[in-house]
Write a protein that holds these residues in place. Structure first.
Motif, PDB file in Angstrom:
ATOM      1  N   PHE B  45       0.877  -1.166   0.000  1.00  0.00           N
ATOM      2  CA  PHE B  45       0.000   0.000   0.000  1.00  0.00           C
ATOM      3  C   PHE B  45       0.913   1.214   0.000  1.00  0.00           C
ATOM      4  CE2 PHE B  45      -4.337   1.430   1.771  1.00  0.00           C
ATOM      5  CZ  PHE B  45      -4.213   2.684   1.226  1.00  0.00           C
ATOM      6  N   LYS B  74      -2.756   1.546  -4.597  1.00  0.00           N
ATOM      7  CA  LYS B  74      -2.965   0.228  -3.997  1.00  0.00           C
ATOM      8  C   LYS B  74      -2.517  -0.893  -4.924  1.00  0.00           C
ATOM      9  CE  LYS B  74      -6.978   1.720  -1.247  1.00  0.00           C
ATOM     10  NZ  LYS B  74      -8.269   1.250  -0.664  1.00  0.00           N
ATOM     11  N   ASP B  76      -4.058  -3.405  -6.027  1.00  0.00           N
ATOM     12  CA  ASP B  76      -5.009  -3.881  -7.035  1.00  0.00           C
ATOM     13  C   ASP B  76      -5.159  -2.887  -8.186  1.00  0.00           C
ATOM     14  OD1 ASP B  76      -6.321  -1.861  -5.760  1.00  0.00           O
ATOM     15  OD2 ASP B  76      -8.183  -2.957  -5.437  1.00  0.00           O
ATOM     16  N   GLU B 135       3.538  -2.811   3.837  1.00  0.00           N
ATOM     17  CA  GLU B 135       2.926  -4.133   3.777  1.00  0.00           C
ATOM     18  C   GLU B 135       1.643  -4.082   4.585  1.00  0.00           C
ATOM     19  OE1 GLU B 135       4.139  -6.739   2.222  1.00  0.00           O
ATOM     20  OE2 GLU B 135       6.178  -6.046   1.759  1.00  0.00           O
ATOM     21  N   MET B 136       0.552  -4.509   3.999  1.00  0.00           N
ATOM     22  CA  MET B 136      -0.706  -4.521   4.752  1.00  0.00           C
ATOM     23  C   MET B 136      -1.465  -5.794   4.478  1.00  0.00           C
ATOM     24  SD  MET B 136      -2.662  -0.922   4.961  1.00  0.00           S
ATOM     25  CE  MET B 136      -1.825   0.589   5.434  1.00  0.00           C
ATOM     26  N   GLY B 137      -1.818  -6.471   5.544  1.00  0.00           N
ATOM     27  CA  GLY B 137      -2.682  -7.637   5.439  1.00  0.00           C
ATOM     28  C   GLY B 137      -4.004  -7.314   6.102  1.00  0.00           C
ATOM     29  N   ASP B 138      -5.080  -7.641   5.440  1.00  0.00           N
ATOM     30  CA  ASP B 138      -6.386  -7.299   6.000  1.00  0.00           C
ATOM     31  C   ASP B 138      -7.346  -8.472   5.830  1.00  0.00           C
ATOM     32  OD1 ASP B 138      -8.785  -6.316   6.790  1.00  0.00           O
ATOM     33  OD2 ASP B 138      -8.679  -4.467   5.615  1.00  0.00           O
ATOM     34  N   PRO B 139      -7.339  -9.358   6.816  1.00  0.00           N
ATOM     35  CA  PRO B 139      -8.234 -10.526   6.768  1.00  0.00           C
ATOM     36  C   PRO B 139      -9.629 -10.198   7.291  1.00  0.00           C
ATOM     37  CG  PRO B 139      -6.920 -10.620   8.745  1.00  0.00           C
ATOM     38  CD  PRO B 139      -6.511  -9.358   8.034  1.00  0.00           C
ATOM     39  N   GLY B 140      -9.857  -8.953   7.685  1.00  0.00           N
ATOM     40  CA  GLY B 140     -11.091  -8.581   8.385  1.00  0.00           C
ATOM     41  C   GLY B 140     -12.342  -8.833   7.573  1.00  0.00           C
ATOM     42  N   GLU B 141     -13.418  -9.157   8.286  1.00  0.00           N
ATOM     43  CA  GLU B 141     -14.720  -9.316   7.647  1.00  0.00           C
ATOM     44  C   GLU B 141     -15.550  -8.065   7.894  1.00  0.00           C
ATOM     45  OE1 GLU B 141     -16.873 -12.826   7.798  1.00  0.00           O
ATOM     46  OE2 GLU B 141     -15.179 -13.919   6.899  1.00  0.00           O
ATOM     47  N   PHE B 142     -16.221  -7.654   6.847  1.00  0.00           N
ATOM     48  CA  PHE B 142     -17.057  -6.461   6.927  1.00  0.00           C
ATOM     49  C   PHE B 142     -18.517  -6.885   6.868  1.00  0.00           C
ATOM     50  CE2 PHE B 142     -19.347  -2.917   4.889  1.00  0.00           C
ATOM     51  CZ  PHE B 142     -19.078  -1.921   5.829  1.00  0.00           C
ATOM     52  N   SER B 143     -19.299  -6.404   7.816  1.00  0.00           N
ATOM     53  CA  SER B 143     -20.732  -6.723   7.764  1.00  0.00           C
ATOM     54  C   SER B 143     -21.538  -5.462   8.014  1.00  0.00           C
ATOM     55  CB  SER B 143     -21.082  -7.787   8.802  1.00  0.00           C
ATOM     56  OG  SER B 143     -20.888  -7.258  10.100  1.00  0.00           O
ATOM     57  N   MET B 144     -22.626  -5.362   7.325  1.00  0.00           N
ATOM     58  CA  MET B 144     -23.467  -4.171   7.447  1.00  0.00           C
ATOM     59  C   MET B 144     -24.904  -4.616   7.645  1.00  0.00           C
ATOM     60  SD  MET B 144     -23.354  -0.747   5.148  1.00  0.00           S
ATOM     61  CE  MET B 144     -23.763  -1.630   3.663  1.00  0.00           C
ATOM     62  N   THR B 145     -25.651  -3.849   8.407  1.00  0.00           N
ATOM     63  CA  THR B 145     -27.042  -4.218   8.669  1.00  0.00           C
ATOM     64  C   THR B 145     -27.973  -3.114   8.213  1.00  0.00           C
ATOM     65  OG1 THR B 145     -27.020  -3.273  10.872  1.00  0.00           O
ATOM     66  CG2 THR B 145     -26.379  -5.569  10.685  1.00  0.00           C
ATOM     67  N   MET B 146     -29.210  -3.508   7.972  1.00  0.00           N
ATOM     68  CA  MET B 146     -30.265  -2.597   7.541  1.00  0.00           C
ATOM     69  C   MET B 146     -29.976  -1.950   6.186  1.00  0.00           C
ATOM     70  SD  MET B 146     -33.195  -2.479   8.546  1.00  0.00           S
ATOM     71  CE  MET B 146     -33.334  -4.180   9.081  1.00  0.00           C
TER      72      MET B 146
END
Lengths: 275, 275
Positions: B45, B74, B76, B135-146
DNA sequence: TGCTAAATCTCGAAC
DNA sequence: GTTCGAGGTTTAGCA
């Protein structure tokens, strides 16, 4: 932890006037918090590379579990959290957010609060790899061409882009159903509503035109509706035909040329009047 | 020029494996170019704080005169150029851009090229105050509601959110005119098309509903059209009435609660089946 | 403040 | 690849 100041040696006293900004590598959460707070106070552009979680509550609500991201905090209260890929920030706060910066349980906690609508982003960061707090001045002017507004200007300058003999009467005309891009008369004196699109026109564009035209046809049976665009999505021409509407393929390059010419003429006119 | 590497001492050999990233302060254009190139090669990044001009040519075209900005590149192939204020980047390139990095006339020149659509961003930078290649690793999960999708689920779980006795038949049903959110029958067996909005419904939402309902009414005279939203813009209720459509004010908090309850029940069901 | 419509919209899903 | 619709859309413009 390393500490750097562009243009000069590392500055330990964060309050020293006119520090042009600082960059910390691998700061402690407390050091990061101190620099971010100072940056906000001084109106700097702040960037934090860190492992963090992010929670959002407001118009919607979201949770983002731990990962490494780049957090941007601007002086106007904008906040952006960027993952290592993707164009769009995963979380953000539009200008006007009020930030709270603290250290708790060995973590840097940045909260961005906004009213109207009431919303909040909470970042909990550990493993901070970099904090940059940078003075930035940007006097630059931004100009863009060939927006829909310019396409409208081009049509007003040279209505034959739509149709030979077309005479615009008004643009951006408001009716109860919405704003019509251009309204005019064709060579036979028939009224026509023109909806302009700067890119391929979708089904939605056809419906947009229809919703302007349909109510007006109650009092004006012969009203024409013309969708003018450089291209049309599959099925749109048929949809237009079924609704009694028409299409015109706009030559964007020609429109750009017309606009350039018209502006040139106005400029020449202006110069000749002054000389 | 200063040079830092988080977690370890400065690394002179840019090709050393597993370098966790570098930050340069006040680099020369050549040093900046070298680090950016290495960062791109390694999938890092990259962030560059610099004075620069930016030109864009593609779907539109734009020019940005000199000022200080933060450039993000980035792995990508996303590119963002951020001014010191404002949420949105002043220039950008969606994922997939191919970058060219060079030094010319003492300036760092970064070009991002994209095909389909063909477009290009050219950044010419002088006065580079910082380059970070992380160097960036991002295994995080994103969740959104409504989201609107969840609102639809909530209505399917508890159709009385729309109307007592309403029975959904299908959702996301495609017709030639578009996708209808929910279709069902009311307590009297009349068909009803429901358009859901998660925020205040505008004039456009009413027209969106109308364009689904109107063609279907040719074969089904009694078809109802219902716009279901937590609120309605001025004039929308009147517009609906004039078009023979109806509105229902959705209680978002109740919808959220219904969804939570339904999911809880399914979870309990799942647990009981397994125990 | 509310409302309308564009945007280099972006993004994901479906065809 | 094209098309379509949602989005915490954002942003500008206007009443």
């Amino acid at each position: 932890m390393n500490m750097m100041a562009p243009e000069e040696e590392p500055v330990k006293d964060g309050l020293k006037p006119q520090a042009p900004g600082l960059v910390l590598s691998d700061p402690s959460p407390q050091e990061a918090a101190d620099l971010l707070r100072e940056g906000l106070r001084r109106g700097r552009f702040n960037a934090i590379a860190c492992g963090c979680t992010v929670d959002y509550e407001g118009r919607s609500s979201s949770k983002l579990s731990w990962g490494e991201r780049l957090v941007l905090v601007k002086r106007d209260g904008s906040l952006l959290i960027h993952r290592p890929t993707g164009l769009e920030p995963v979380n953000w706060q539009p200008p006007g957010a009020i930030f709270d910066v603290k250290v708790k349980g060995g973590r840097l906690i940045v909260t961005g609060n906004r009213i109207s609508p009431r919303e909040r982003v909470v970042i909990e960061a550990d493993r901070i790899s970099m904090v940059a707090s940078l003075e930035m001045g940007d006097p630059g002017e931004f100009s863009m061409t060939m927006t829909e507004e310019e396409l409208r200007e081009a049509v007003l300058e040279n209505p034959s882009l739509v149709e030979e003999g077309f005479k615009p009467i008004s643009s951006e005309l408001e009716e109860p159903t919405g704003f019509m891009d251009v309204v005019g008369r064709d060579r036979h004196g028939r009224m026509a509503v023109v909806e302009l699109k700067r890119a391929v026109a979708s089904r939605e564009a056809a419906h947009q035109l229809l919703r302007y035209v349909e109510p007006l046809r109650r009092s004006n049976k012969g009203l024409r509706g013309i969708l003018a665009a450089p291209g049309f999505a599959r099925g749109v021409k048929r949809l237009l035909h079924e609704s009694g509407l028409e299409y015109v393929t706009i030559n964007l390059a020609k429109a750009r040329e017309e606009l350039r010419k018209a502006r040139g003429e106005r400029l020449l006119d202006y110069v000749s009047k002054r000389s």
